[in-house]
Design a protein around this motif. Structure first.
Motif, mmCIF file in Angstrom:
data_model
loop_
_atom_site.group_PDB
_atom_site.id
_atom_site.type_symbol
_atom_site.label_atom_id
_atom_site.label_comp_id
_atom_site.label_asym_id
_atom_site.label_seq_id
_atom_site.Cartn_x
_atom_site.Cartn_y
_atom_site.Cartn_z
ATOM 1 N N TYR A 287 -3.004 -10.702 -3.662
ATOM 2 C CA TYR A 287 -1.367 -10.448 -4.204
ATOM 3 C C TYR A 287 -1.809 -10.078 -5.771
ATOM 4 O O TYR A 287 -0.345 -10.213 -6.015
ATOM 5 N N TYR B 276 -7.650 -1.930 -2.018
ATOM 6 C CA TYR B 276 -6.479 -2.760 -2.147
ATOM 7 C C TYR B 276 -6.405 -2.957 -1.515
ATOM 8 O O TYR B 276 -6.076 -2.266 -0.246
ATOM 9 N N TYR B 277 -5.149 -4.303 -1.087
ATOM 10 C CA TYR B 277 -4.539 -5.003 0.148
ATOM 11 C C TYR B 277 -3.477 -5.148 -0.725
ATOM 12 O O TYR B 277 -2.786 -5.206 -1.770
ATOM 13 N N PHE B 278 -2.498 -5.298 0.236
ATOM 14 C CA PHE B 278 -0.928 -4.977 0.153
ATOM 15 C C PHE B 278 0.021 -5.860 1.536
ATOM 16 O O PHE B 278 -0.637 -5.898 2.239
ATOM 17 N N TYR C 249 1.014 -6.297 -3.885
ATOM 18 C CA TYR C 249 -0.805 -5.760 -3.797
ATOM 19 C C TYR C 249 -1.008 -6.242 -5.113
ATOM 20 O O TYR C 249 -1.156 -7.024 -5.990
ATOM 21 N N GLU D 17 -4.518 -2.752 3.913
ATOM 22 C CA GLU D 17 -5.304 -2.283 2.749
ATOM 23 C C GLU D 17 -5.542 -0.445 3.039
ATOM 24 O O GLU D 17 -4.874 0.143 3.410
#
Length: 155
Positions: free
Chosen positions: A92, A121-123, A86, A141
């Motif tokens: 990430y 946030y991106y994961f 993340y 996200e």
């Protein structure tokens, strides 16, 4: 007389040898009875079929989002390990978290803590089966909540 005894001895050895040979063949048949004809390969043993299929990842969800945390969960169609990468970008850059510390299961859940409020946030999810086949799912996200400010009515 000696010749007759010798002939009888030789015949008895032949009969003994044939009986033992038949017994060995019967034992072989009994052993072969345990091998499935559909899966037997050359040499009579079971064929080995390697696992080249990665786990299927599904039911991905983000829940219990707060100002500084979130829980990401997903399922796999076979027992798998689980990793979540993340960050604030698709690189990430914030790190990787592991589910169940080296446990392999069908259900995976990872809590992310220490996040900034009101931030996207991106994961990326990675799950690997015991044969080493890996599924990678990315582009997901979520956004943490902003702190709620209560404004009192001043009259």
């Amino acid at each position: 007389m000696r010749k007759l005894m010798l002939i009888i001895f030789i015949l008895s050895l032949s009969i003994f040898s044939v009986q033992n040979s038949k017994s060995a063949e019967e034992s072989q048949v009994n052993v072969d009875a345990y091998v499935d004809a559909e899966t037997s390969g050359i040499g009579g043993g079971a064929s080995f079929v390697p696992d080249n299929t990665p786990p299927v990842v599904y039911d991905i969800s983000v829940s219990e989002v707060t100002t500084n945390s979130a829980i990401v969960s997903w399922k796999t169609n076979e027992n798998s390990s689980a990793y979540l990468y993340y960050g604030k970008t698709f690189s990430y850059e914030m790190g990787v978290l592991q589910d169940h510390q080296e446990s392999i299961t069908f259900f995976h859940e990872i809590e992310i803590n220490g996040l900034a409020e009101g931030t996207k946030y991106y994961f990326q999810l990675r799950s690997s089966d015991s044969a080493g086949n890996q599924s990678i799912k990315d582009g997901y996200e979520f956004e943490t909540l902003s702190e709620i400010q209560i404004i009192s009515d001043v009259s």
